[in-house]
Design a protein around this motif. Structure first.
Motif, PDB file in Angstrom:
ATOM      1  N   THR A  97       0.823  -1.206   0.000  1.00  0.00           N
ATOM      2  CA  THR A  97       0.000   0.000   0.000  1.00  0.00           C
ATOM      3  C   THR A  97       0.861   1.263   0.000  1.00  0.00           C
ATOM      4  O   THR A  97       2.021   1.258   0.424  1.00  0.00           O
ATOM      5  CB  THR A  97      -0.950   0.040   1.208  1.00  0.00           C
ATOM      6  N   ARG A 146     -12.935   2.105   3.571  1.00  0.00           N
ATOM      7  CA  ARG A 146     -12.233   1.080   4.356  1.00  0.00           C
ATOM      8  C   ARG A 146     -12.620  -0.328   3.891  1.00  0.00           C
ATOM      9  O   ARG A 146     -11.783  -1.226   3.863  1.00  0.00           O
ATOM     10  CB  ARG A 146     -12.530   1.266   5.836  1.00  0.00           C
ATOM     11  N   GLU A 147     -13.883  -0.501   3.517  1.00  0.00           N
ATOM     12  CA  GLU A 147     -14.324  -1.813   3.046  1.00  0.00           C
ATOM     13  C   GLU A 147     -13.670  -2.168   1.716  1.00  0.00           C
ATOM     14  O   GLU A 147     -13.363  -3.342   1.455  1.00  0.00           O
ATOM     15  CB  GLU A 147     -15.847  -1.839   2.921  1.00  0.00           C
ATOM     16  N   GLN A 149     -10.708  -1.339   0.796  1.00  0.00           N
ATOM     17  CA  GLN A 149      -9.297  -1.579   1.068  1.00  0.00           C
ATOM     18  C   GLN A 149      -8.397  -1.203  -0.131  1.00  0.00           C
ATOM     19  O   GLN A 149      -7.753  -2.049  -0.752  1.00  0.00           O
ATOM     20  CB  GLN A 149      -9.053  -3.039   1.460  1.00  0.00           C
ATOM     21  N   THR A 151      -5.281   0.144  -2.382  1.00  0.00           N
ATOM     22  CA  THR A 151      -3.827   0.014  -2.236  1.00  0.00           C
ATOM     23  C   THR A 151      -3.133   1.373  -2.310  1.00  0.00           C
ATOM     24  O   THR A 151      -1.986   1.496  -1.870  1.00  0.00           O
ATOM     25  CB  THR A 151      -3.243  -0.916  -3.317  1.00  0.00           C
ATOM     26  N   HIS A 169      -5.356   0.596  14.911  1.00  0.00           N
ATOM     27  CA  HIS A 169      -5.386  -0.792  15.363  1.00  0.00           C
ATOM     28  C   HIS A 169      -6.735  -1.464  15.161  1.00  0.00           C
ATOM     29  O   HIS A 169      -6.832  -2.699  15.191  1.00  0.00           O
ATOM     30  CB  HIS A 169      -5.010  -0.856  16.854  1.00  0.00           C
ATOM     31  N   TRP A 172      -7.689   0.271  10.517  1.00  0.00           N
ATOM     32  CA  TRP A 172      -6.716   0.447   9.447  1.00  0.00           C
ATOM     33  C   TRP A 172      -5.540  -0.544   9.504  1.00  0.00           C
ATOM     34  O   TRP A 172      -4.541  -0.355   8.822  1.00  0.00           O
ATOM     35  CB  TRP A 172      -6.153   1.879   9.480  1.00  0.00           C
ATOM     36  N   GLU A 173      -5.669  -1.568  10.285  1.00  0.00           N
ATOM     37  CA  GLU A 173      -4.570  -2.538  10.411  1.00  0.00           C
ATOM     38  C   GLU A 173      -4.198  -3.131   9.061  1.00  0.00           C
ATOM     39  O   GLU A 173      -3.017  -3.289   8.733  1.00  0.00           O
ATOM     40  CB  GLU A 173      -4.978  -3.643  11.393  1.00  0.00           C
ATOM     41  N   TRP A 174      -5.204  -3.434   8.258  1.00  0.00           N
ATOM     42  CA  TRP A 174      -4.972  -4.006   6.927  1.00  0.00           C
ATOM     43  C   TRP A 174      -4.116  -3.113   6.051  1.00  0.00           C
ATOM     44  O   TRP A 174      -3.367  -3.592   5.198  1.00  0.00           O
ATOM     45  CB  TRP A 174      -6.319  -4.259   6.234  1.00  0.00           C
ATOM     46  N   PHE A 175      -4.232  -1.814   6.242  1.00  0.00           N
ATOM     47  CA  PHE A 175      -3.487  -0.861   5.409  1.00  0.00           C
ATOM     48  C   PHE A 175      -2.070  -0.644   5.950  1.00  0.00           C
ATOM     49  O   PHE A 175      -1.095  -0.696   5.197  1.00  0.00           O
ATOM     50  CB  PHE A 175      -4.235   0.474   5.359  1.00  0.00           C
ATOM     51  N   GLU A 177      -0.132  -2.453   7.990  1.00  0.00           N
ATOM     52  CA  GLU A 177       0.803  -3.575   7.997  1.00  0.00           C
ATOM     53  C   GLU A 177       1.371  -3.863   6.601  1.00  0.00           C
ATOM     54  O   GLU A 177       2.401  -4.529   6.481  1.00  0.00           O
ATOM     55  CB  GLU A 177       0.119  -4.820   8.566  1.00  0.00           C
ATOM     56  N   ARG A 178       0.738  -3.348   5.547  1.00  0.00           N
ATOM     57  CA  ARG A 178       1.244  -3.519   4.174  1.00  0.00           C
ATOM     58  C   ARG A 178       1.825  -2.231   3.606  1.00  0.00           C
ATOM     59  O   ARG A 178       2.158  -2.164   2.423  1.00  0.00           O
ATOM     60  CB  ARG A 178       0.102  -3.989   3.253  1.00  0.00           C
TER      61      ARG A 178
END
Length: 778
Positions: A97, A146-147, A149, A151, A169, A172-175, A177-178
């Protein structure tokens, strides 16, 4: 374009006003091959990009090599590809991302459209998806982002601060961590208070990334400034040595014609020349001339109220000249407009249906409006960086373009048009920011503790004062100390959201609403600004309408405004005192070692005592009224220097000593923007024939913001250069007694009384040469 310039210079009312005319030749582009994914190559080609400029290739390769990068090249040089190519590649390869941060929503929207179109060109399954996340979105729209997601996510520093970091936490964890790339566009815009606030937000981002074991690279895009690597490092919290610098522009340009334009003087008004007619009226006449000759033209000016007034006046003059069709094709562009209206103006400029626009710096940043034929600078923008940033809006490809700098009457403007080599042949200013600001730091440390626990080694992010800030917050009950198996930790223990208790755009914690008689709220001002600009009797311009402030209710923080046809403006008068709280550093002036210069923490107290009414055309004082307003205090940083007995005595023998040190203070403050990226109002000063802290005559120059933003420190470190430039400015002015072009200040709270140009010149000369003034001197 030569024909247009000759025509302008031949107009009878422009005779003698051009102080310099230069033509800068265009250049051919330099290209270099870069291997990119076949799908991305095809999408770029569909967008008309089939080759990379050499500087774009250098930046792309530096990012690929894992370096942080700052690209500092001219406007419209294609800086965006430096981050677009790596961002898209990383999304296509591993769903990596990219977070894009821009200073204005208009820029976010513009970039989002461009990147979305390019992503669509990649075809289905590319993994590159683009979304914006700004305060304009509804709650439902934010949830949808957010749904999806994306990049590539585009946002402002404000939304990063309010809407992303507090929920990293949970939402936005999905964003995070990448996260592989963080783009800071227009990084030069992050200076002063705003820059200091954003620098602290990015330190909080760095902490959150570490929590998710993410280590993104920073890619910063900047205008040409004097310290791009240093500034990018200060803003992002990364080591300066980690940044690769790309600052050689290899894009193609056409010839650019520059006119430096000085409005005519008034007839001698007793000051021995120096008073000049308004740059606004000269810029308006020039604007109308260019529009009628078929040149799409933008006028940059620094006041929203000026934009609104003179766009209207320009349309009226076009009608008077018989060009009613063109009158309807003139617009006003500034940040207070609705988003729809700004986007409409941008589109009309891009497609050519709008032939002229008056604008603030809102159009200075990278919003794509195509290429204009001409740019008029209504007054020197304050810095060389801004001058060339705005000038860069003129020019379509390799077509010729015209830039006209119409000088105002103040010190910087007149210095520049009298010394045009200093404009065109010296390095741009340095950007200054101060993430160690002790007035801003506590709120950001509280916010950081709310986002993820604090650890002792967070001084890596927040600096040496971090332990003291934590201890203070813990004693106030804002932080809760925990001892865990992993070591000492602090958690936020306060109520609510600390992020929503502060604004990134100001250091003020109190604002005043501006309300019309009809009950409409037309804006807000920070408290100190409201005392200056919205006191009872003040004249206030908004959206082409002139108002008079009829009441300032400080119990409810509301100013009441009523429409007026007044043809004057207002300026406050005030008294100031400064107390030195702590001296940090001391050194001597190089040429005069007996003159000590100190850097210190100070408290400035200001009492507004009244205001003047001044004629809108001549500036003549029409009357004075008293005001009863509260005293304000400012805890900040300052440089100050004292005069040794021999110099003090010699200057007193030369004339009006108090007027001389007052004039020298004004002059030095006025030249700060010639060395550092700042506004004239970012700096304040005080001179006194005797100060209780020093027991000597003393001149103070201070940061105009709580805790300081680094300007006074920078001035302290370069005091010798500042004195030399100031002396050059004062001595190059041809007036006898002092005028707005040298030692008078439009912001002086004492109505520029007393002032002595001759004594100020003697003082500055002593600082630069070490020579005491003598009877044979100035």
């Amino acid at each position: 374009m030569d024909e247009t310039v000759d025509w302008l210079r031949g107009r009878p009312y422009y005779e003698g006003q051009v102080t310099d005319y230069r033509v800068f030749d265009g250049r051919d582009a330099q290209f270099r091959d870069v291997d990119v994914d076949q799908r991305l190559e095809g999408a770029l080609a569909s967008d008309g990009i089939d080759r990379f400029y050499a500087h774009q290739a250098d930046a792309i390769e530096a990012v690929r090599n894992g370096e942080n990068v700052v690209v500092a090249t001219e406007t419209a040089s294609g800086k965006s590809l430096a981050y677009t190519v790596p961002a898209f590649e990383r999304a296509m390869e591993n769903f990596g991302t990219t977070l894009y941060i821009g200073p204005q929503v208009a820029l976010i929207n513009d970039q989002a459209e461009t990147l979305s179109a390019l992503a669509d060109g990649l075809g289905f399954g590319s993994r590159v998806t683009v979304d914006r996340y700004t305060g304009q979105l509804s709650r439902t729209e934010k949830e949808a982002v957010r749904e999806r997601q994306p990049t590539v996510l585009l946002t402002t520093p404000d939304m990063l601060h309010y809407g992303i970091l507090p929920h990293a936490h949970r939402l936005w964890e999905w964003f995070v961590e990448r996260l592989e790339t963080v783009v800071i566009d227009e990084v030069h815009a992050y200076r002063g208070v705003f820059g200091s606030q954003v620098a602290l937000v990015l330190r909080r981002l760095n902490r959150v990334c570490e929590r998710f074991d993410a280590h993104p690279q920073y890619v910063c895009a900047s205008a040409t400034i004097g310290n791009p690597r240093e500034h990018a490092a200060r803003v992002t919290g990364r080591p300066e040595s980690s940044f690769a610098l790309v600052d050689t522009d290899t894009s193609a340009t056409g010839p650019r014609h520059w006119l430096c334009w000085n409005p005519p003087e008034y007839e001698d008004d007793g000051w021995g020349s120096g008073r000049r007619k308004s740059s606004h009226t000269e810029a308006k006449r020039l604007f109308v001339d260019l529009v009628t000759r078929g040149l799409q033209t933008a006028v940059f000016t620094d006041s929203r109220q000026t934009v609104e007034r003179y766009a209207t006046d320009s349309a009226d003059e076009l009608r008077q000249r018989g060009h009613a069709d063109l009158a309807g094709q003139v617009g006003a562009y500034q940040a207070a407009l609705t988003d729809d209206r700004r986007e409409d103006i941008e589109q009309q400029l891009h497609d050519g249906s709008l032939r002229g626009v008056w604008t603030t710096s809102a159009l200075e940043l990278g919003v794509d409006v195509g290429g204009l034929d001409a740019v008029i600078l209504d007054g020197y923008p304050g810095t060389r960086m801004q001058t060339f940033q705005r000038a860069g809006r003129a020019g379509r490809g390799t077509d010729p373009s015209l830039v006209a700098l119409v000088a105002g009457e103040d010190q910087l403007d007149q210095f520049v048009v009298r010394n045009t080599d200093r404009l065109f042949e010296t390095h741009p200013e340095q950007a200054v920011t101060n993430p160690e600001n002790d007035a801003l730091m506590p709120d950001h440390v509280r916010a950081a503790a709310r986002e993820t626990w604090l650890r002792p080694d967070d001084d890596r992010h927040f600096g040496d004062t971090f332990p003291d800030v934590v201890a203070d917050l813990e004693s106030r009950g804002d932080l809760d100390r925990r001892t865990t198996d992993a070591g000492l930790r602090w958690l936020y223990s306060g109520a609510g959201s600390p992020q929503h208790e502060m604004s990134l755009r100001t250091a003020a914690d109190r604002e005043v609403q501006l309300r019309t008689r009809d009950g409409d709220i037309i804006g807000t001002l920070p408290f100190d600004d409201a005392l200056r600009d919205a006191h009872p009797g003040a004249i206030y311009h908004h959206q082409g309408t002139t108002y008079e402030v009829t009441d300032l209710d400080l119990t409810h923080d509301v100013a009441e405004l009523d429409r007026t046809w007044a043809d004057y403006y207002t300026r406050v008068l005030h008294d100031k005192t400064i107390t030195v709280e702590e001296d940090f550093e001391e050194k001597a002036v190089d040429a005069y070692p007996e003159v000590p210069v100190r850097f210190a923490e100070v408290t400035m107290r200001k009492q507004i005592t009244g205001f003047e009414r001044r004629d809108s055309n001549s500036g003549e004082v029409l009357g004075e009224r008293p005001l009863d307003l509260p005293e304000t205090t400012l805890r900040t940083r300052a440089l100050y220097y004292t005069l040794p007995p021999d110099l003090d005595r010699a200057l007193r023998e030369r004339g009006d000593f108090a007027g001389g040190i007052h004039a020298a203070e004004h002059a030095m403050i006025s030249m700060f923007p010639f060395q550092f990226l700042c506004d004239r109002r970012d700096i304040g000063g005080l001179s006194t024939p005797m100060h209780p802290h020093t027991d000597r005559s003393t001149i103070f120059i201070y940061d105009g913001y709580p805790g300081g933003v680094g300007l006074a420190r920078s001035g302290y470190e370069t005091i010798d250069d500042l004195a030399e430039t100031t002396l050059e400015m004062v001595t190059s002015c041809g007036c006898e007694r002092g005028c707005p072009a040298c030692v008078q200040s439009p912001h002086c709270g004492n109505a520029n009384d007393p002032l002595s140009k001759s004594v100020a010149t003697d003082l500055l000369n002593a600082l630069v040469t070490g020579d005491l003034p003598t009877d044979g001197g100035n």
